[in-house]
Design an enzyme around this catalytic site. Structure first.
Site, PDB file in Angstrom:
ATOM      1  N   HIS A  58      48.694   4.278  12.860  1.00 11.16           N
ATOM      2  CA  HIS A  58      48.547   3.648  11.544  1.00 11.16           C
ATOM      3  C   HIS A  58      49.646   2.628  11.292  1.00 11.16           C
ATOM      4  O   HIS A  58      50.729   2.716  11.849  1.00 11.16           O
ATOM      5  CB  HIS A  58      48.619   4.700  10.443  1.00 11.16           C
ATOM      6  CG  HIS A  58      47.330   5.424  10.203  1.00 11.16           C
ATOM      7  ND1 HIS A  58      46.984   5.926   8.970  1.00 11.16           N
ATOM      8  CD2 HIS A  58      46.303   5.728  11.023  1.00 11.16           C
ATOM      9  CE1 HIS A  58      45.797   6.514   9.056  1.00 11.16           C
ATOM     10  NE2 HIS A  58      45.378   6.413  10.294  1.00 11.16           N
TER      11      HIS A  58
ATOM     12  N   GLU B  91      40.259   1.450  10.186  1.00  7.80           N
ATOM     13  CA  GLU B  91      40.173   1.577   8.730  1.00  7.80           C
ATOM     14  C   GLU B  91      40.808   0.345   8.100  1.00  7.80           C
ATOM     15  O   GLU B  91      41.781  -0.201   8.613  1.00  7.80           O
ATOM     16  CB  GLU B  91      40.919   2.819   8.221  1.00  7.80           C
ATOM     17  CG  GLU B  91      40.512   4.124   8.863  1.00  7.80           C
ATOM     18  CD  GLU B  91      41.482   4.534   9.968  1.00  7.80           C
ATOM     19  OE1 GLU B  91      42.549   3.897  10.123  1.00  7.80           O
ATOM     20  OE2 GLU B  91      41.169   5.482  10.685  1.00  7.80           O
TER      21      GLU B  91
ATOM     22  N   ASN C  76      44.736  -0.033   7.595  1.00  4.69           N
ATOM     23  CA  ASN C  76      45.675  -0.507   8.610  1.00  4.69           C
ATOM     24  C   ASN C  76      45.349  -1.899   9.133  1.00  4.69           C
ATOM     25  O   ASN C  76      46.250  -2.644   9.528  1.00  4.69           O
ATOM     26  CB  ASN C  76      45.660   0.464   9.795  1.00  4.69           C
ATOM     27  CG  ASN C  76      45.955   1.879   9.366  1.00  4.69           C
ATOM     28  OD1 ASN C  76      47.016   2.169   8.843  1.00  4.69           O
ATOM     29  ND2 ASN C  76      44.990   2.778   9.574  1.00  4.69           N
TER      30      ASN C  76
ATOM     31  N   GLY D 121      28.319   8.149  13.336  1.00  3.45           N
ATOM     32  CA  GLY D 121      26.907   7.820  13.148  1.00  3.45           C
ATOM     33  C   GLY D 121      26.215   7.505  14.461  1.00  3.45           C
ATOM     34  O   GLY D 121      26.825   7.525  15.531  1.00  3.45           O
TER      35      GLY D 121
ATOM     36  N   THR E  70      35.768  13.833  13.817  1.00  2.33           N
ATOM     37  CA  THR E  70      36.491  14.649  12.840  1.00  2.33           C
ATOM     38  C   THR E  70      35.568  15.586  12.079  1.00  2.33           C
ATOM     39  O   THR E  70      36.040  16.341  11.230  1.00  2.33           O
ATOM     40  CB  THR E  70      37.223  13.750  11.828  1.00  2.33           C
ATOM     41  OG1 THR E  70      36.267  12.911  11.162  1.00  2.33           O
ATOM     42  CG2 THR E  70      38.259  12.872  12.522  1.00  2.33           C
TER      43      THR E  70
END
Length: 324
Positions: free
Chosen positions: A37, A106, A109, A174, A191
């Protein structure tokens, strides 16, 4: 079954993360996985060191334990050529102990470097596909060029390549990302304990190991553990659609105002009862994961490592899927 220890780079400084990795090796964990991150999820976590420097130090101070990024985004904040070079170097320094975990990232970051994080998920998947193609191309040796829709490479060569290249574990949730993991990765990273993810990976031709993070929070009692998890890790119950989109810790602060300690007790294995940890881990095993990462959000990492060694190690390793 292999069991890993999550190095929470948002919650600890670099020297402490290295110390925890050394302790994890002593406690018998098979590997450590570190988040990559630029920002923490919440300001009160207070840290976010450069993961690749931390991993290099861990490689130098350990001898057995595996290392993994969980996960790196090789498309915006980093160019994939940089990740290809970094991963090859780390594989050499660790003598083959490194797994490159990658994902589409994400906004938290990736927005920081200026060009912007794509709004469309389909664009993020296109960019990750091109990034993986570039990494594979550079790992094949020689000078290479690449002209993609989003990413380019010009006359580049990674000179220091290991004899055995690192596995690439692709983060997925997905259908599209699962297919991407099966087609361009060597392993799956997730996750969620949803069986459809591993099933989709296998149906798409994926044959590699499947990694998943198990949410836990160790403390002598469940309420203390839940309180600590709520303070630093309540973002974890918001779901991926929230986690991937918000740009800064202040936004996660606002988005989690309604999260309660009871929500943490429901999602996390909180406290010091081994049965509860087994209960939370079992659905991941049932879903088909064979690499479980203990993601401790409790206030005492040493207490958790000792608890794992004395109470959990054999029980987690002995878990098998419950058949219908």
């Amino acid at each position: 079954m292999q069991v890993g220890y999550k190095l929470a780079a948002e919650a600890f400084g670099p020297a402490e993360l290295v110390r925890q990795a050394v302790r994890a090796e002593e406690a018998g964990f098979d590997f450590v996985e570190i988040s990559d991150h630029f920002h923490p999820w919440l300001d009160n976590q207070g840290h976010s060191p450069f993961a690749w420097t931390v991993l290099g130090s861990i490689a130098a101070k350990t001898t057995r334990i595996g290392l993994a990024t969980g996960v790196t985004c090789p498309t915006v904040r980093y160019h994939p050529a940089v990740i290809a070079q970094a991963a090859a170097t780390l594989a050499l320094l660790s003598e083959g102990r490194f797994v490159l975990g990658v994902g589409s990232g994400e906004r938290l970051n990736e927005h920081v470097v200026g060009p912007g994080y794509p709004d469309a998920v389909s664009t993020r998947h296109e960019m990750l596909t091109e990034a993986l193609e570039i990494i594979r191309l550079l790992w094949s040796g020689g000078y290479r060029s690449y002209e993609g829709k989003h990413l380019r490479l010009q006359d580049a060569r990674v000179f220091d390549l290991p004899d055995e290249l690192p596995l690439i574990a692709v983060a997925a949730s997905g259908k599209e990302s699962v297919r991407l993991a099966a087609g361009l990765g060597d392993a799956l990273f997730a996750t969620e304990d949803k069986p459809r993810i591993v099933r989709g990976y296998r149906e798409a031709g994926g044959t590699g190991p499947c990694y998943a993070e198990v949410p836990v929070a160790w403390a002598p009692d469940a309420r203390t553990a839940a309180r600590a998890a709520h303070e630093t890790s309540r973002w974890a119950v918001t779901g991926w659609k929230v986690m991937s989109e918000l740009p800064n810790p202040v936004n996660f602060e606002a988005a989690t105002t309604t999260v309660r300690e009871e929500d943490m007790l429901e999602k996390f294995a909180c406290g010091a009862d081994p049965d509860r940890y087994v209960e939370v881990a079992q659905p991941f095993v049932d879903a088909g994961y064979d690499r479980l990462v203990m993601q401790n959000a409790g206030p005492d990492p040493d207490g958790f490592i000792d608890f794992y060694r004395s109470e959990l190690d054999s029980r987690i390793r002995q878990l098998t899927p419950n058949t219908p």
